[in-house]
Design a protein around this motif. Sequence first.
Motif, short mmCIF file in Angstrom:
data_model
loop_
_atom_site.label_atom_id
_atom_site.label_comp_id
_atom_site.label_asym_id
_atom_site.label_seq_id
_atom_site.Cartn_x
_atom_site.Cartn_y
_atom_site.Cartn_z
N GLY A 1 18.33 5.19 7.00
CA GLY A 1 18.51 4.46 5.75
C GLY A 1 19.98 4.30 5.49
N CYS A 2 20.34 4.31 4.26
CA CYS A 2 21.76 4.29 3.92
C CYS A 2 22.38 5.59 4.43
CB CYS A 2 21.92 4.17 2.41
SG CYS A 2 23.60 4.48 1.86
N TRP A 3 23.44 5.45 5.18
CA TRP A 3 24.01 6.63 5.83
C TRP A 3 24.56 7.63 4.83
CZ3 TRP A 3 22.72 8.11 10.39
CH2 TRP A 3 22.34 7.18 11.35
N THR A 4 25.02 7.11 3.73
CA THR A 4 25.50 8.03 2.70
C THR A 4 24.35 8.89 2.20
OG1 THR A 4 27.10 6.37 2.05
CG2 THR A 4 26.75 8.17 0.53
N ARG B 1 23.68 12.94 2.53
CA ARG B 1 23.40 13.75 1.35
C ARG B 1 22.04 14.43 1.47
NH1 ARG B 1 22.60 10.05 -2.38
NH2 ARG B 1 24.78 9.41 -2.36
N ASN B 2 21.04 13.66 1.79
CA ASN B 2 19.68 14.18 1.79
C ASN B 2 19.42 15.17 2.94
OD1 ASN B 2 19.23 12.58 -0.41
ND2 ASN B 2 18.39 10.88 0.79
N ALA B 3 20.17 14.99 4.00
CA ALA B 3 19.97 15.92 5.12
C ALA B 3 20.71 17.23 4.87
CB ALA B 3 20.44 15.28 6.42
N GLY B 4 21.41 17.28 3.78
CA GLY B 4 22.13 18.50 3.47
C GLY B 4 23.37 18.70 4.32
N LEU B 5 23.95 17.60 4.71
CA LEU B 5 25.14 17.67 5.55
C LEU B 5 26.39 17.43 4.72
CD1 LEU B 5 23.68 15.58 8.47
CD2 LEU B 5 24.38 17.97 8.65
N GLN B 6 27.37 18.22 4.97
CA GLN B 6 28.64 18.01 4.27
C GLN B 6 29.51 17.08 5.11
OE1 GLN B 6 30.27 21.88 3.35
NE2 GLN B 6 28.24 22.61 2.79
N ARG B 7 28.92 15.95 5.38
CA ARG B 7 29.59 14.94 6.20
C ARG B 7 29.52 13.62 5.48
NH1 ARG B 7 32.11 16.48 11.19
NH2 ARG B 7 31.18 18.44 11.80
N CYS B 8 30.45 12.76 5.82
CA CYS B 8 30.34 11.41 5.28
C CYS B 8 29.30 10.65 6.09
CB CYS B 8 31.69 10.69 5.32
SG CYS B 8 32.30 10.34 6.97
N GLY B 9 28.75 9.62 5.48
CA GLY B 9 27.73 8.85 6.16
C GLY B 9 28.22 8.25 7.46
N LYS B 10 29.45 7.88 7.44
CA LYS B 10 30.03 7.29 8.63
C LYS B 10 30.00 8.27 9.80
CE LYS B 10 34.13 4.51 9.54
NZ LYS B 10 35.39 4.03 8.98
N SER B 11 30.33 9.48 9.49
CA SER B 11 30.34 10.51 10.53
C SER B 11 28.92 10.75 11.06
CB SER B 11 30.92 11.80 9.97
OG SER B 11 30.94 12.80 10.95
N CYS B 12 27.97 10.74 10.13
CA CYS B 12 26.57 10.93 10.53
C CYS B 12 26.12 9.78 11.43
CB CYS B 12 25.67 11.01 9.31
SG CYS B 12 25.95 12.48 8.31
N ARG B 13 26.47 8.62 11.02
CA ARG B 13 26.08 7.46 11.81
C ARG B 13 26.61 7.57 13.24
NH1 ARG B 13 29.28 3.35 13.04
NH2 ARG B 13 28.26 1.56 14.01
N LEU B 14 27.88 7.90 13.33
CA LEU B 14 28.50 8.00 14.64
C LEU B 14 27.83 9.09 15.48
CD1 LEU B 14 30.81 6.23 15.48
CD2 LEU B 14 32.35 8.15 15.20
N ARG B 15 27.56 10.20 14.86
CA ARG B 15 26.95 11.30 15.58
C ARG B 15 25.57 10.91 16.08
NH1 ARG B 15 28.41 15.42 18.76
NH2 ARG B 15 26.96 17.16 18.65
#
Length: 344
Positions: free
Chosen positions: A44-47, A51-65
């Motif tokens: 969904g929206c990476w932000t 947030r919902n995955a409980g990650l202290q990461r920015c959405g951009k970082s999650c997307r890349l990962r």
Amino acid sequence: MRKPADPSGKNTNGTNGGVKLRKGLWSPEEDDKLMSYMLTNGQGCWTDVARNAGLQRCGKSCRLRWINYLRPDLKRGALSSQEEELIIHLHSLLGNRWSQIAARLPGRTDNEIKNFWNSTIKKRLKHSSLASSPNASDSSSTDAKDVVGIGGIVPTQEQGVMAMYINSSSSSLPLSCMPSMTLTQMMDPLPTMTNQILETPPASACSWLNATSSCMLAQVGMDACDGLLYGNYGMSTFGDYHHHHNNIGLQGELSVPPLESIVIEEIGKDENIYGTNPNNCSGNHFGNNQFNSMNSNKHNSIDSDKGDTIGNNWEEEDIKLGEWDLEKLMKDVPSLPFLDYQVD
DNA sequence: AAGGATAACAACCGCATCTGA
DNA sequence: CTCAGATGCGGTTGTTATCCT
């Protein structure tokens, strides 16, 4: 690598709902969180994902990962020689458009390909150029490191053509630099690879030209007559398509994903673009209809309905193609005999 | 075995584009 | 139409692993 993420949150920058965001390497726990969230909820929206995955990461970082590392469909391990060849070839056509190159290599990411290019290929080319040109001091004429052939440097008679548009380290697009290039000229740089791959050394200059042109089209998933690209994305579906449409993969092993995706195929079917007769060259498939149909990332999406990057940005291509003499390009296409490279 | 060189790779950064309010 | 946030992409950096001397 980046420094491992600091669990204390020290190495952070920005916030996510007041929580400081982590940077650096991903921990296995973070990977788990992201992976399970993505598998459960989808993209969904990476932000929101972050947030919902409980990650202290920015959405951009999650997307890349996710895209570069966690995606289940990623292919692991070293690139095969065929993949290498394909990368080199596609780079000669597309320049540094890693995402588009990656789109033709199922399971490979743009980052992976980019890294591969910047480390392995560039180095290999450097060595090759040194080996093949004793007059290494003359580096200004042609940036030899970027003149590529399979297994090394392109034979000298082809270097001129190659160098015209394979000046790849810059972001300039080779294709856009060739406003009046004909299709056959565009095909020229491929003999080295195509001969190797298809093991069909040309018997004459004429057959060589035709062969390389058609081979190249086939290699990148193009139908030599249709002039554009066909098929499905992904090995299995592509293979199926291949079976039904008399098109090829490389040596029957490496199927090359098309430049457009499933939706395009559907459109193509509707418009009888992919007729069963491989010699049906009647359609002007370089025309706007095709490109327009390919323009939407949403429609090209294969990973999700959000249009994850695998789609192609042919809108831009369209514009650039418009700078060429398209009529001339297309005039050349039907003159190329369709070679049946079917491996079966 | 130690230290330097370099290959490989993960991830960040900045910019461009898209999209929705 | 405008603007802000989201997303995608290419360039680049920096760390680890491996090789070489």
